[in-house]
Scaffold this active site. Sequence first.
Site, PDB file in Angstrom:
ATOM      1  N   ARG A 294       9.713   6.172  -2.990  1.00 50.28           N
ATOM      2  CA  ARG A 294      10.325   6.845  -3.235  1.00 50.28           C
ATOM      3  C   ARG A 294      11.745   6.721  -3.938  1.00 50.28           C
ATOM      4  O   ARG A 294      12.118   7.045  -2.607  1.00 50.28           O
ATOM      5  CB  ARG A 294       9.524   7.755  -3.522  1.00 50.28           C
ATOM      6  CG  ARG A 294       7.708   7.430  -4.228  1.00 50.28           C
ATOM      7  CD  ARG A 294       7.448   8.852  -4.532  1.00 50.28           C
ATOM      8  NE  ARG A 294       5.976   8.408  -4.094  1.00 50.28           N
ATOM      9  CZ  ARG A 294       5.437   8.978  -3.416  1.00 50.28           C
ATOM     10  NH1 ARG A 294       5.963   9.689  -2.702  1.00 50.28           N
ATOM     11  NH2 ARG A 294       3.987   8.933  -3.498  1.00 50.28           N
TER      12      ARG A 294
ATOM     13  N   ARG B 154       0.880  -0.961  -0.134  1.00 49.86           N
ATOM     14  CA  ARG B 154       0.327  -0.422   0.229  1.00 49.86           C
ATOM     15  C   ARG B 154       0.295   1.225   0.154  1.00 49.86           C
ATOM     16  O   ARG B 154       0.379   2.535  -0.162  1.00 49.86           O
ATOM     17  CB  ARG B 154      -0.559   0.066   1.064  1.00 49.86           C
ATOM     18  CG  ARG B 154      -2.058  -1.062   1.276  1.00 49.86           C
ATOM     19  CD  ARG B 154      -2.598  -1.028   3.012  1.00 49.86           C
ATOM     20  NE  ARG B 154      -2.983   0.308   3.351  1.00 49.86           N
ATOM     21  CZ  ARG B 154      -4.550   0.986   3.089  1.00 49.86           C
ATOM     22  NH1 ARG B 154      -5.364  -0.235   2.349  1.00 49.86           N
ATOM     23  NH2 ARG B 154      -4.519   1.617   3.269  1.00 49.86           N
TER      24      ARG B 154
ATOM     25  N   GLU C  76      -3.886   8.027  18.766  1.00 48.35           N
ATOM     26  CA  GLU C  76      -4.750   5.879  18.287  1.00 48.35           C
ATOM     27  C   GLU C  76      -4.157   5.222  18.485  1.00 48.35           C
ATOM     28  O   GLU C  76      -2.838   4.702  18.541  1.00 48.35           O
ATOM     29  CB  GLU C  76      -4.712   5.942  17.111  1.00 48.35           C
ATOM     30  CG  GLU C  76      -4.999   4.726  15.723  1.00 48.35           C
ATOM     31  CD  GLU C  76      -5.768   5.034  14.539  1.00 48.35           C
ATOM     32  OE1 GLU C  76      -6.158   6.578  14.369  1.00 48.35           O
ATOM     33  OE2 GLU C  76      -5.143   4.384  13.770  1.00 48.35           O
TER      34      GLU C  76
ATOM     35  N   ARG D  22       0.173   6.504  15.932  1.00 56.52           N
ATOM     36  CA  ARG D  22      -0.243   7.311  15.591  1.00 56.52           C
ATOM     37  C   ARG D  22      -1.075   8.536  15.920  1.00 56.52           C
ATOM     38  O   ARG D  22      -2.080   8.873  17.133  1.00 56.52           O
ATOM     39  CB  ARG D  22      -1.035   7.643  14.244  1.00 56.52           C
ATOM     40  CG  ARG D  22      -2.445   7.116  13.541  1.00 56.52           C
ATOM     41  CD  ARG D  22      -2.220   6.762  12.495  1.00 56.52           C
ATOM     42  NE  ARG D  22      -3.582   5.855  11.624  1.00 56.52           N
ATOM     43  CZ  ARG D  22      -3.772   5.830  10.739  1.00 56.52           C
ATOM     44  NH1 ARG D  22      -3.685   5.895   9.520  1.00 56.52           N
ATOM     45  NH2 ARG D  22      -5.184   5.217  10.541  1.00 56.52           N
TER      46      ARG D  22
ATOM     47  N   ASP E   5      -9.567   0.739   0.571  1.00 56.42           N
ATOM     48  CA  ASP E   5      -9.721   2.403   0.615  1.00 56.42           C
ATOM     49  C   ASP E   5     -11.406   2.614   0.017  1.00 56.42           C
ATOM     50  O   ASP E   5     -12.314   1.889  -0.425  1.00 56.42           O
ATOM     51  CB  ASP E   5      -8.774   2.951  -0.170  1.00 56.42           C
ATOM     52  CG  ASP E   5      -7.493   2.649   0.517  1.00 56.42           C
ATOM     53  OD1 ASP E   5      -7.848   2.242   1.842  1.00 56.42           O
ATOM     54  OD2 ASP E   5      -6.181   2.439   0.208  1.00 56.42           O
TER      55      ASP E   5
ATOM     56  N   ARG F  98      -8.971  -5.949  13.551  1.00 57.28           N
ATOM     57  CA  ARG F  98      -8.868  -5.005  14.504  1.00 57.28           C
ATOM     58  C   ARG F  98      -9.666  -3.977  14.457  1.00 57.28           C
ATOM     59  O   ARG F  98     -10.116  -3.642  13.704  1.00 57.28           O
ATOM     60  CB  ARG F  98      -7.002  -4.286  14.332  1.00 57.28           C
ATOM     61  CG  ARG F  98      -5.607  -5.638  13.914  1.00 57.28           C
ATOM     62  CD  ARG F  98      -6.090  -6.124  15.548  1.00 57.28           C
ATOM     63  NE  ARG F  98      -4.546  -4.939  16.429  1.00 57.28           N
ATOM     64  CZ  ARG F  98      -4.036  -5.253  17.768  1.00 57.28           C
ATOM     65  NH1 ARG F  98      -4.863  -6.140  18.204  1.00 57.28           N
ATOM     66  NH2 ARG F  98      -3.314  -4.889  18.212  1.00 57.28           N
TER      67      ARG F  98
ATOM     68  N   TYR G 101      -9.092  -5.777   3.453  1.00 61.50           N
ATOM     69  CA  TYR G 101      -8.730  -4.122   3.347  1.00 61.50           C
ATOM     70  C   TYR G 101      -8.983  -2.839   1.972  1.00 61.50           C
ATOM     71  O   TYR G 101      -8.218  -2.772   1.610  1.00 61.50           O
ATOM     72  CB  TYR G 101      -7.228  -4.224   3.787  1.00 61.50           C
ATOM     73  CG  TYR G 101      -6.935  -3.410   4.333  1.00 61.50           C
ATOM     74  CD1 TYR G 101      -7.362  -1.992   4.704  1.00 61.50           C
ATOM     75  CD2 TYR G 101      -5.214  -3.463   4.560  1.00 61.50           C
ATOM     76  CE1 TYR G 101      -6.258  -0.593   5.263  1.00 61.50           C
ATOM     77  CE2 TYR G 101      -4.433  -2.022   4.930  1.00 61.50           C
ATOM     78  CZ  TYR G 101      -4.850  -1.436   5.493  1.00 61.50           C
ATOM     79  OH  TYR G 101      -3.848  -0.650   6.443  1.00 61.50           O
TER      80      TYR G 101
HETATM   81  N1  UDP Z   1       2.905   0.928   7.843  1.00 62.69           N
HETATM   82  C1  UDP Z   1       4.182   0.654   9.238  1.00 62.69           C
HETATM   83  N2  UDP Z   1       4.636   1.844   9.515  1.00 62.69           N
HETATM   84  C2  UDP Z   1       3.793   3.088   9.541  1.00 62.69           C
HETATM   85  C3  UDP Z   1       3.338   3.382   8.021  1.00 62.69           C
HETATM   86  C4  UDP Z   1       2.251   1.931   7.918  1.00 62.69           C
HETATM   87  O1  UDP Z   1       4.384  -0.103   9.322  1.00 62.69           O
HETATM   88  O2  UDP Z   1       4.528   4.312   9.730  1.00 62.69           O
HETATM   89  C5  UDP Z   1       2.423  -0.610   7.410  1.00 62.69           C
HETATM   90  C6  UDP Z   1       1.437  -0.837   9.099  1.00 62.69           C
HETATM   91  O3  UDP Z   1       1.390  -2.540   8.759  1.00 62.69           O
HETATM   92  C7  UDP Z   1       0.258  -0.353   8.303  1.00 62.69           C
HETATM   93  C8  UDP Z   1       0.172  -0.105   6.814  1.00 62.69           C
HETATM   94  O4  UDP Z   1       1.874   0.426   7.004  1.00 62.69           O
HETATM   95  O5  UDP Z   1      -0.796  -1.180   8.987  1.00 62.69           O
HETATM   96  C9  UDP Z   1      -0.787  -0.337   5.941  1.00 62.69           C
HETATM   97  O6  UDP Z   1      -0.592   1.590   6.813  1.00 62.69           O
HETATM   98  P1  UDP Z   1      -1.494   2.576   5.760  1.00 62.69           P
HETATM   99  O7  UDP Z   1      -1.111   4.529   6.631  1.00 62.69           O
HETATM  100  O8  UDP Z   1      -2.311   2.326   5.057  1.00 62.69           O
HETATM  101  O9  UDP Z   1      -2.747   2.514   6.924  1.00 62.69           O
HETATM  102  P2  UDP Z   1      -4.153   2.777   7.143  1.00 62.69           P
HETATM  103  O10 UDP Z   1      -4.633   4.781   7.644  1.00 62.69           O
HETATM  104  O11 UDP Z   1      -5.121   1.892   5.718  1.00 62.69           O
HETATM  105  O12 UDP Z   1      -4.274   2.691   8.499  1.00 62.69           O
END
Ligand code: UDP
Length: 385
Positions: free
Chosen positions: A178, A174, A301, A280, A351, A250, A349
């Site tokens: 870059r 996902r 969160e 986060r 979006d 989850r 999962y």
């Molecule tokens: N992830 C991570 N560190 C980060 C951000 C994301 O390990 O700083 C991993 C984590 O397993 C997460 C997944 O990448 O569940 C997808 O991240 P995304 O930001 O797409 O999650 P969402 O916003 O859908 O919660």
Amino acid sequence: MIHRVLIVGSGFSGAVLARQLADLGGISSLVIDSRNHVAGNCHTERDEGTGILVHRYGPHIFHTDRADVWAYVNRFGEFRPFVNRVKASIPRGVFSLPINLHTINQFFGKRLNPEEARAFLQSKADRGIGEPANFEEQALKFIGRELYEAFFQGYTRKQWGCEPTELPASILTRLPVRFSYDDNYYNSPFQGMPAEGYTEIVRRILDHERIALRLETTYDPAMAGEFSHVFHTGPLDEYFRHRLGRLSYRTVFWEKSESTGDFQGNAVINYPGMEVAHTRVHEHKHFAPWEKHEKTLSFVEYSKETGEGDIPYYPKRLSGDKELLAAYAALARGEERVSFLGRLATYRYMDMHQVIGEAMDFASDWLAAAAAGTPFPVFPPKSAL
Ligand code: UDP
């Protein structure tokens, strides 16, 4: 002859389906939702005390590469430019996400150009891994152990409550990696935030003479008799009253706090390390930078296993879940005049843009089946169910 259909759930799946069936097929529907608002987990509302637009079930940032999906949502409200620039706070400092040239140079104390950075990360990568079998292998193959341990291992353990080796590689794909200073969290060409929030968009999608809406109404199988077809967008296992067991999800929860000024200077800051329990922090006024608010709201969160009564957010899809899912899918195929659509009903999962695109496609497929007199689709084809 098609009479009225019942749509269970007023999130994007249910709302877009109802609207497409009405617009393209002249079909009337009743949309029900057990909550007291539409838009499912995309629901946004203004906080009474501060006037800040809050994403009540966590942040949602709209992005898509489908021009038709972008045109569709823009029909129902104004989207303002918004680029999600996420930061990662770890004991060593604050870094740029997704992993980009800035992150690599900051983290390793270098001044590499794109080509050098690519070669540098290749030297860090685990070359023994062929096709990555899980999340951890995907990370080790593409970014190497140091970046993986700093930014992904802890976050993923906290977020998913299991080892990254148990999770599919697709969760990590996902996120882009870059070799430029582009720090846009998404690659999608179309991105933005609805000026008045997602709930207003969904309210307008549902605003049609052939669509009736009933909130605070839970689905009861006895309702089905009055309708020619039922579209279920709630959890698949819940539809069958969990008779084979529960699919694991989850759930997330937040500690909310109010202060004045600017709490963290950004919409989202991730905390990937195990030294803190949260994943986060989001500060919602930064999701609407065109608005001015003296006060601010921040949400710390946390993630945990979903218990009874908790809201299911992220489908885990561990191996046991997949077996259970297959068993529920077999039951679903045995139902008459019922289809299953969306994130919860297909246990994926997804979006917002994927949900909307799939609901648009599904409505067309379903109408084509109705016109041809062929069997109605039970699941969307891409759900692989
Ligand atoms: N992830 C991570 N560190 C980060 C951000 C994301 O390990 O700083 C991993 C984590 O397993 C997460 C997944 O990448 O569940 C997808 O991240 P995304 O930001 O797409 O999650 P969402 O916003 O859908 O919660």
